[in-house]
Design an enzyme around this catalytic site. Sequence first.
Site: not given
Length: 455
Positions: A81, A84-85, A161
């Site tokens: 993740h 991905e950012h 997040e």
Amino acid sequence: MAPPGAVRHASGSTRSAGGSTRAVTRTLSDDPLGGTVRRTVLPSGLRVLTEAIPAMRSVSFGIWVAVGSRDETGPQGGAAHFLEHLLFKGTHKRSALDISSAIEAVGGETNAFTTKEYTCYYARVLDEDLPLAIDVMCDLVADSVLNDADVETERGVILEEIAMHDDEPGDEVHDLFARAVYGDHPLGRLISGTEETVTPMTRRQIQSFYRRRYTPPQIVIAAAGNLDHAAVVKLVRQALRGTPLDTDPAVPAPHRPAAPAVRTKPAATLVEPKETEQAHVILGCPGIDRTDERRFALGVLNNVLGGGMSSRLFQEIREQRGLAYSVYSYASQYADSGLFAVYAGCAPGKVDEVLELTRAELRRVAAEGITEAELARGKGMSKGSFVLGLEDTGSRMSRLAKGELLYGDLMPVDELLARVDAVTLDDVNGLAADLLGRPMSLAVVGPFDRSAFTA
């Protein structure tokens, strides 16, 4: 095992053990309910699938990588993740602003998401702007810089997040349920990672994860809309030339194997005390994996139990008794495991009654099965939702990629509908007796003590 009747294309069957030096293209289908689907395997092992739909004026383009959070070790939690950012933060050719502004300047949109078994980067643009989208998306996936400063910036974003997720009990309860079933197995961990794993993660660790995992044999590129397959393949090859994804010949990686099956935990109750106005509960058990032949029967069973406003649980708990605003059942399927569960959000004082009614309905269906009328309705819901879901290029693009990445097959639409039609009452009732008779785990987020629901 591939579903009977599916269009089969064993990855690498047309190439030598070391890979081919030429691209190999096949037409997979010319579906009357869709467009012409073609598949090209590049020498590097990267696959390109397209569905040509001339009536559309847009194209959805996605790069799918067979890497997700379940591919991380414990200390790497959140690496997929995090990466991905970071891939949107800049390449050797483009800054983060260049990436976003290039797509937005033509009215397009781009985004990405990480799951437990794969990661997807996608863009949706007008058909005339597809060359731009291919160049930008291939650049960011293949040749990201991963600057130290960007790592620190995105670390802060991801921690926020994670904190935001903790403030959403309706989301948190699903993660709690996964932990109840899978424990510390990667399928039971958070996709985002935790503050404890994300905070110390270094650029070197992320870079290593990037280069080891993002290789051509693990990547599927899919596009759907008004396009020409040969042109898409040419543009992809041009965009990847000279990047780290421009590699020696190799064969595509096989889809993730279903064996050995994941070992699940004994049925357990997990409660996360939280001062919320509404309690969030999930009751469920281990389900079936995504290649299980009973998955079509499961879709019908899920529709009947809690798949819509006419479902048994919705009618009993919301419509007749007004105990919950939201109540539904769902199934999650992975390569080697699955989940089946019922979710409800209700006032804390009504949780016991909601759970009692849910357990009673599950026992009833396990013992008595469903009716012929429910079977017909459940099959109609399955077929309708699938076909209506193909009304846009994004869903068609996703169908191509998931078929290739997760199954190694692209099941034609007519074949899929026929498989649903072939589900019998005995199929559903046999599955219900097996599945709903299993010991159930319970996850609860709300204003309760941790011992509130223990026997």
